[in-house]
Each structure stands twice: as C-alpha cells, then as structure tokens.
Design an enzyme around this catalytic site. Sequence first.
Site, PDB file in Angstrom:
ATOM      1  N   GLU A   1     -58.751 -12.727 -28.236  1.00 17.51           N
ATOM      2  CA  GLU A   1     -59.226 -13.894 -28.972  1.00 17.51           C
ATOM      3  C   GLU A   1     -60.183 -14.723 -28.135  1.00 17.51           C
ATOM      4  OE1 GLU A   1     -55.613 -14.866 -32.014  1.00 17.51           O
ATOM      5  OE2 GLU A   1     -55.412 -15.625 -29.996  1.00 17.51           O
TER       6      GLU A   1
ATOM      7  N   CYS B   1     -64.613 -20.437 -25.186  1.00 17.29           N
ATOM      8  CA  CYS B   1     -63.496 -20.068 -24.321  1.00 17.29           C
ATOM      9  C   CYS B   1     -63.269 -18.571 -24.494  1.00 17.29           C
ATOM     10  CB  CYS B   1     -62.285 -20.885 -24.783  1.00 17.29           C
ATOM     11  SG  CYS B   1     -60.766 -20.481 -23.970  1.00 17.29           S
TER      12      CYS B   1
ATOM     13  N   CYS C   1     -51.655 -10.723 -20.784  1.00 20.22           N
ATOM     14  CA  CYS C   1     -51.712 -11.305 -19.433  1.00 20.22           C
ATOM     15  C   CYS C   1     -50.443 -10.929 -18.684  1.00 20.22           C
ATOM     16  CB  CYS C   1     -51.838 -12.824 -19.513  1.00 20.22           C
ATOM     17  SG  CYS C   1     -51.972 -13.592 -17.873  1.00 20.22           S
TER      18      CYS C   1
ATOM     19  N   CYS D   1     -46.354 -16.815 -17.667  1.00 20.36           N
ATOM     20  CA  CYS D   1     -46.051 -18.259 -17.691  1.00 20.36           C
ATOM     21  C   CYS D   1     -45.193 -18.598 -18.916  1.00 20.36           C
ATOM     22  CB  CYS D   1     -47.338 -19.078 -17.700  1.00 20.36           C
ATOM     23  SG  CYS D   1     -48.374 -18.751 -16.276  1.00 20.36           S
TER      24      CYS D   1
ATOM     25  N   CYS E   1     -46.769 -20.205 -22.225  1.00 16.82           N
ATOM     26  CA  CYS E   1     -48.021 -19.653 -22.760  1.00 16.82           C
ATOM     27  C   CYS E   1     -47.763 -18.481 -23.702  1.00 16.82           C
ATOM     28  CB  CYS E   1     -48.902 -19.210 -21.595  1.00 16.82           C
ATOM     29  SG  CYS E   1     -50.396 -18.360 -22.108  1.00 16.82           S
TER      30      CYS E   1
ATOM     31  N   CYS F   1     -55.039 -24.405 -26.207  1.00 13.94           N
ATOM     32  CA  CYS F   1     -54.636 -23.826 -24.916  1.00 13.94           C
ATOM     33  C   CYS F   1     -53.238 -23.249 -25.009  1.00 13.94           C
ATOM     34  CB  CYS F   1     -54.574 -24.893 -23.826  1.00 13.94           C
ATOM     35  SG  CYS F   1     -56.136 -25.556 -23.392  1.00 13.94           S
TER      36      CYS F   1
HETATM   37  N1  SAH Z   1     -54.932 -17.616 -17.046  1.00 11.26           N
HETATM   38  C1  SAH Z   1     -55.758 -18.700 -16.686  1.00 11.26           C
HETATM   39  C2  SAH Z   1     -56.699 -19.115 -17.792  1.00 11.26           C
HETATM   40  C3  SAH Z   1     -56.149 -19.086 -19.196  1.00 11.26           C
HETATM   41  S1  SAH Z   1     -54.887 -20.251 -19.561  1.00 11.26           S
HETATM   42  C4  SAH Z   1     -54.924 -19.875 -16.212  1.00 11.26           C
HETATM   43  O1  SAH Z   1     -53.712 -19.848 -16.396  1.00 11.26           O
HETATM   44  O2  SAH Z   1     -55.508 -20.795 -15.640  1.00 11.26           O
HETATM   45  C5  SAH Z   1     -55.837 -21.738 -19.759  1.00 11.26           C
HETATM   46  C6  SAH Z   1     -55.051 -23.033 -19.591  1.00 11.26           C
HETATM   47  O3  SAH Z   1     -54.118 -23.199 -20.674  1.00 11.26           O
HETATM   48  C7  SAH Z   1     -54.219 -23.090 -18.290  1.00 11.26           C
HETATM   49  O4  SAH Z   1     -54.500 -24.275 -17.597  1.00 11.26           O
HETATM   50  C8  SAH Z   1     -52.784 -23.086 -18.815  1.00 11.26           C
HETATM   51  O5  SAH Z   1     -51.936 -23.785 -17.915  1.00 11.26           O
HETATM   52  C9  SAH Z   1     -52.943 -23.776 -20.150  1.00 11.26           C
HETATM   53  N2  SAH Z   1     -51.828 -23.553 -21.080  1.00 11.26           N
HETATM   54  C10 SAH Z   1     -51.079 -22.437 -21.232  1.00 11.26           C
HETATM   55  N3  SAH Z   1     -50.126 -22.633 -22.168  1.00 11.26           N
HETATM   56  C11 SAH Z   1     -50.269 -23.892 -22.620  1.00 11.26           C
HETATM   57  C12 SAH Z   1     -49.600 -24.690 -23.613  1.00 11.26           C
HETATM   58  N4  SAH Z   1     -48.575 -24.224 -24.297  1.00 11.26           N
HETATM   59  N5  SAH Z   1     -50.052 -25.960 -23.815  1.00 11.26           N
HETATM   60  C13 SAH Z   1     -51.103 -26.448 -23.123  1.00 11.26           C
HETATM   61  N6  SAH Z   1     -51.788 -25.744 -22.204  1.00 11.26           N
HETATM   62  C14 SAH Z   1     -51.368 -24.485 -21.943  1.00 11.26           C
HETATM   63 FE1  SF4 Z   2     -51.720 -15.874 -18.201  1.00 14.73          FE
HETATM   64 FE2  SF4 Z   2     -51.143 -17.797 -19.937  1.00 14.73          FE
HETATM   65 FE3  SF4 Z   2     -50.274 -17.963 -17.440  1.00 14.73          FE
HETATM   66 FE4  SF4 Z   2     -52.908 -18.278 -17.943  1.00 14.73          FE
HETATM   67  S1  SF4 Z   2     -51.248 -19.618 -18.625  1.00 14.73           S
HETATM   68  S2  SF4 Z   2     -51.951 -17.046 -16.303  1.00 14.73           S
HETATM   69  S3  SF4 Z   2     -53.129 -16.819 -19.666  1.00 14.73           S
HETATM   70  S4  SF4 Z   2     -49.688 -16.386 -18.935  1.00 14.73           S
END
Ligand code: SAH
Ligand code: SF4
Length: 350
Positions: A92, A109, A116, A120, A123, A335
């Site tokens: 996406e 974006c 991934c 996390c 996420c 995000c």
């Molecule tokens: N993998 C990379 C880039 C993609 S994630 C990274 O983690 O930096 C992009 C951003 O979205 C990151 O800062 C992550 O912490 C944030 N993010 C992930 N899940 C989220 C959520 N549920 N609410 C708000 N931000 C979130």
């Molecule tokens: Fe991967 Fe989501 Fe963690 Fe970014 S925030 S490193 S996309 S699992």
Amino acid sequence: MPLRIIKSLSLAEAEDLFKRMNEKDYRARQLFNWLYEKNIASFHEMSNFSKELRNSLEREFTVSPLALAEHLKSADGTEKFLFSTHDGNYIESVLIRNEGSDDGRITVCISSQAGCPMGCRFCQTAKIGFRRNLETGEILDQLCQIRRVTGLRNNNIVFMGMGEPFMNYGNVMKAADIMNYSFGFHISVRKITISTSGLTDRIERFIEEKRPYNLAISLNDTEHEKRLANMPVEKKYPFIGIADLLQRKFPVSRNRVTIEYVMRKDNISREDAQRLKKMFRYGRIKLNLIPLNRGDHDLEVPSEEEMKGFIRELESMDIPISVRKSFGGDIAGACGQLSGRMYSNMHSIE
Ligand code: SAH
Ligand code: SF4
C-alpha cells in the site's frame, strides 16, 4: 521466466544495457526521461526509439511491475493505493494532502517491503509478517502510478509505508537516488525522508555513506524494558545507542534528524518527557509526536488532555516539536494501519 523490471536499473546499469544492445550511452538518459519525467505506461510511447529497440526492450523488461488493485479516497482528501505484485503480494501507498502546512505540500508515503519483519506491537503491517523486500523498480513504480492516476507532481516522499526501509537498504537507497536524478523525477534530497525503527548499524552506514536524505527514527519509548515490549528491534539495537550515535556522528551541517514518538496512554508521563529531554539535550533533532492510531492492538489511545500535558512538559526543550495530524483514518490509511487490505479480508474469512 518473469520479465525484469526496467525501473530497477540505475543509470549506469541502463548505460550498460544499451551498450550490450549496440546503442549509444545517451539512450539511458532518454529512457529515464521517458520512465520518470514523462512517466510512460508502455515502451511503445518512446517515440525517439526505433520500433526494433522498443520491441527488444519489451521482450526483456516490464515498465510497470505493479497492478493497481484498489484506490480509496478519504473524506480528508487522503488517497490510499493498494498494489499487487507479480508474485501475488499486496502493498500500500498513501497520498496525503497537508493543506494546513506552510507550503500546502503533498506527501506520498511509499512501502519498501511487502509486510514487515520487525513485529512492532502497535502496527498493523507487523501483523502480516514479512513477505519479501521490494525491488527498486517496485518502490519507484508506486510513485509513477500515483502520479499517473492523480496527475499530481512535486511530492514530498516519505518511506513510511509498509516495511522497514533499512532492512532493504540497497534497493531503498537506489530508489531514492533515482528519484533525485535530474533527468528523472528530480525530487530534491531534502524532500525525501527515510524512516527506520532504529537499526543502529544501518543508521551508521547511512551517515558514513553521506546519504543526503532526511532521516527519521521511530523511538516511541524512553525505557528499555517498555520499548522492548512494544518494539522487538530494541533487543538487538537498544535505543540508547541511537542518541549516542547521533551525538557522535551526525554532521551539524545536515537537516535535523526527526525522532518519531507515537503517543500511547502509557508512554507520555512527566518522567517520559524528562527522559526525552535528557536523552537529546545535545542532539540536533526535531520531535514528531504521533497520536496512536487504532488497530488490531491492545494499546490505549491517550485523551487530548493527556497528550497536551505531555507536549507542555516537552515545550521547554530547545528543539522543534510537531504533532502529526492523522490523515486517512476512515480508509485505514493512517500511520500503522497499512495491512494490504486483501490480507485483512483473508483473515476475516478464516
Ligand atoms: N518501518 C518504519 C517506517 C514505517 S512505520 C518505521 O517504523 O519507522 C511509520 C511510522 O508509523 C513509525 O514512526 C511508526 O512508529 C508509526 N506507527 C506504527 N503504528 C502506528 C499506530 N498504530 N499509530 C500511530 N503511528 C504508528
Ligand atoms: Fe515495521 Fe510497522 Fe514496526 Fe515500522 S512500525 S518497523 S512498519 S512493524
């Protein structure tokens, strides 16, 4: 055998290709101009190439490795694009209209991986697990197709879609370099931001190689144990090494590093604010606070009041602070909400 992806070639590799085809070097620059500046959908649009040359390129390469599977538009103007790859993965990309910002900018974006591997807790992308790294041409084709569909140009680019860009370091850097080439998209290096969950050794490599792109690091916690519970990356790369690395190595001549901090109910205490202040007291950073978006996780979203309290605590810090407005929540485009809708569908059917 599947066709190769022409957009995965650097300029030097395209020059080699034309040499092999007994063509002149300058064909490579012409090709880049067609692919990115003119953003063609087929080799047959390249009118200054002979029919024979177009045919031989077409036998070996594809121009568009991605197929647009779905295009959604949010009430706030955000657009989400779901693409399928030739091997059945879904990725996406999101187009965000920051109308309120100083320059009324539009940000695209983009994804660097299908799924991934970082896991996390907050996420949605993590829930799919890791499928594979995207090729350079698959990263670039997201932007090509979005520009073609929307007719928009002059975007900011953020590598904040699906995936951990620094786990696909080579292909991401190559894609960013191609975005920057003057005879392609010609996007300024200052308009390209790469966001990582904090792989310290790759951050060091990025600095040492003098990669000119903006760097963003997702910190999200101020204590080791808590960060570990939310971001498994903390095990191998403790965040404490990040502040230290930036202090030692990040050149003062560069744009400030963005520290991203997703605000949850349990990471915005006065103590968290104090620890953040202490950690970055010497650092040339800017802080980007992101309200936690809802998803398939068990973490609590803080109230407006709680977030305001945290921001007030931080304001005495001598660094710029911004709060990321959430766009595209109604189309799961904010995000941490990118999951490749097809996967979520499959889950709900099971
Ligand atoms: N993998 C990379 C880039 C993609 S994630 C990274 O983690 O930096 C992009 C951003 O979205 C990151 O800062 C992550 O912490 C944030 N993010 C992930 N899940 C989220 C959520 N549920 N609410 C708000 N931000 C979130
Ligand atoms: Fe991967 Fe989501 Fe963690 Fe970014 S925030 S490193 S996309 S699992």
